[in-house]
Write a protein that holds these residues in place. Structure first.
Motif, short mmCIF file in Angstrom:
data_model
loop_
_atom_site.label_atom_id
_atom_site.label_comp_id
_atom_site.label_asym_id
_atom_site.label_seq_id
_atom_site.Cartn_x
_atom_site.Cartn_y
_atom_site.Cartn_z
N GLU A 142 -5.88 23.92 41.43
CA GLU A 142 -4.78 24.19 40.51
C GLU A 142 -4.00 25.46 40.86
O GLU A 142 -3.15 25.89 40.08
CB GLU A 142 -5.32 24.32 39.08
N ARG A 143 -4.28 26.02 42.01
CA ARG A 143 -3.60 27.25 42.42
C ARG A 143 -2.08 27.04 42.47
O ARG A 143 -1.60 26.02 42.95
CB ARG A 143 -4.11 27.68 43.81
N TYR A 144 -1.37 28.01 41.95
CA TYR A 144 0.10 28.06 41.92
C TYR A 144 0.72 27.10 40.91
O TYR A 144 1.94 27.15 40.71
CB TYR A 144 0.71 27.77 43.30
N LEU A 145 -0.06 26.24 40.27
CA LEU A 145 0.55 25.30 39.33
C LEU A 145 1.05 26.00 38.07
O LEU A 145 2.05 25.57 37.48
CB LEU A 145 -0.45 24.20 38.96
N ASN A 146 0.38 27.07 37.66
CA ASN A 146 0.89 27.83 36.52
C ASN A 146 2.24 28.46 36.85
O ASN A 146 3.13 28.52 35.99
CB ASN A 146 -0.11 28.92 36.12
N THR A 147 2.38 28.92 38.10
CA THR A 147 3.67 29.48 38.51
C THR A 147 4.76 28.42 38.49
O THR A 147 5.89 28.67 38.03
CB THR A 147 3.56 30.08 39.92
N LEU A 148 4.43 27.23 38.95
CA LEU A 148 5.41 26.13 38.93
C LEU A 148 5.79 25.78 37.49
O LEU A 148 6.97 25.53 37.20
CB LEU A 148 4.82 24.91 39.64
N GLY A 149 4.81 25.77 36.59
CA GLY A 149 5.11 25.51 35.18
C GLY A 149 5.98 26.59 34.57
O GLY A 149 6.85 26.30 33.73
N THR A 150 5.73 27.84 34.96
CA THR A 150 6.55 28.95 34.45
C THR A 150 8.00 28.81 34.90
O THR A 150 8.94 29.05 34.13
CB THR A 150 5.98 30.29 34.92
N ILE A 151 8.19 28.41 36.16
CA ILE A 151 9.55 28.21 36.66
C ILE A 151 10.25 27.10 35.88
O ILE A 151 11.44 27.20 35.53
CB ILE A 151 9.52 27.89 38.16
N ALA A 152 9.51 26.02 35.59
CA ALA A 152 10.08 24.94 34.80
C ALA A 152 10.49 25.41 33.41
O ALA A 152 11.45 24.90 32.82
CB ALA A 152 9.09 23.78 34.70
N LEU A 153 9.76 26.39 32.89
CA LEU A 153 10.06 26.90 31.55
C LEU A 153 11.24 27.86 31.53
O LEU A 153 12.12 27.78 30.65
CB LEU A 153 8.82 27.59 30.98
N ILE A 154 11.27 28.78 32.50
CA ILE A 154 12.29 29.83 32.45
C ILE A 154 13.60 29.43 33.12
O ILE A 154 14.62 30.11 32.94
CB ILE A 154 11.77 31.14 33.07
N GLY A 155 13.61 28.34 33.90
CA GLY A 155 14.84 27.94 34.57
C GLY A 155 16.00 27.74 33.59
O GLY A 155 17.07 28.34 33.75
N PRO A 156 15.83 26.91 32.56
CA PRO A 156 16.95 26.74 31.60
C PRO A 156 17.28 28.03 30.85
O PRO A 156 18.44 28.27 30.51
CB PRO A 156 16.41 25.68 30.63
N LEU A 157 16.27 28.87 30.60
CA LEU A 157 16.54 30.12 29.89
C LEU A 157 17.39 31.05 30.73
O LEU A 157 18.30 31.71 30.22
CB LEU A 157 15.22 30.80 29.50
N LEU A 158 17.09 31.12 32.04
CA LEU A 158 17.92 31.94 32.92
C LEU A 158 19.34 31.40 32.99
O LEU A 158 20.32 32.16 33.01
CB LEU A 158 17.30 32.00 34.32
N GLY A 159 19.47 30.07 33.04
CA GLY A 159 20.80 29.48 33.04
C GLY A 159 21.56 29.78 31.76
O GLY A 159 22.76 30.11 31.80
N LEU A 160 20.87 29.69 30.64
CA LEU A 160 21.52 30.00 29.37
C LEU A 160 21.92 31.47 29.29
O LEU A 160 23.00 31.81 28.78
CB LEU A 160 20.58 29.65 28.22
N LEU A 161 21.06 32.34 29.82
CA LEU A 161 21.39 33.77 29.83
C LEU A 161 22.65 34.02 30.63
O LEU A 161 23.55 34.77 30.20
CB LEU A 161 20.22 34.56 30.41
#
Length: 214
Positions: free
Chosen positions: A99-118
């Motif tokens: 499961e290495r790096y999968l948390n990082t991939l999930g974080t990117i999926a979460l913050i991507g729209p937030l960065l776009g909205l910002l």
């Protein structure tokens, strides 16, 4: 550049996500995690006694399944509960590595729209500040400014949606591997604990046969 400075972290996230996806695709290949026929081969080793340190070392370094089975073989002479406990401890480490790096991939999926909205919000604020400073602006320029601001949101979603889908895919793949490895470990555990239990019965049967012959 049309989306402003907020595009930079989104592009960085996209590069990191792409690197993680390529690395996990290579690492989580089935033949790398669950080599074909390895469980049967290891159980044959246990039956024939081919369990020297060189075999166990090569088995442990070959694949995650091999590491799990090697851990069981390393304590094969102990009671069943202790062998099972070693399998569970090793399994937690094996799953963590898969499961290495999968948390990082999930974080990117979460913050991507937030960065776009910002980026969109910052762009709109900048545009309205210019309107306040210079009076009513050209509607055409305002529409163009809004379009440029929305580029961030679109880009964030373009990065986040594939990242989320692939994150779920890899999680599901790891879960499937865990079930298969648990099955192979249980078969080996039964093999290791059945042999010692069968030996006393065989000795008693032989003794009874000798007494009957006498």
């Amino acid at each position: 550049m049309a989306g402003g400075w907020a595009m930079l972290p989104i592009l960085i996230c996209s590069a990191v996500a792409l690197a993680i996806v390529l690395e996990r695709c290579w690492t989580l290949r089935r033949k790398s995690v669950l080599p074909e026929g390895l469980g049967d081969e290891v159980r044959q080793w246990a039956r024939t006694g081919q369990l020297d340190p060189a075999h166990l070392q090569a088995l442990s370094e070959g694949s995650p399944l091999g590491q799990l089975l090697a851990a069981a073989l390393s304590v094969r002479n102990r009671p069943r509960e202790q062998i099972k406990e070693r399998i569970e401890d090793t399994g937690r480490h094996v799953v963590h590595r898969m499961e290495r790096y999968l948390n990082t991939l999930g974080t990117i999926a979460l913050i991507g729209p937030l960065l776009g909205l910002l980026g969109t919000v910052i762009g709109l604020i900048r545009m309205f500040m210019q309107v306040m400073a210079g009076g009513m602006a050209d509607p055409t320029k305002m529409a163009g400014g809004i379009g440029e601001a929305l580029i961030c949101t679109a880009t964030g979603l373009i990065v986040a949606i594939p990242a989320y889908v692939l994150h779920r895919y890899f999680r599901s793949k790891v879960a499937g591997y865990c079930v298969a490895m648990e099955q192979q470990a249980t078969l080996l555990l039964d093999e290791l604990t059945a042999a010692p239990a069968a030996a006393p019965r065989a000795r008693r049967a032989a003794a009874a046969a000798e007494q009957g012959a006498g």
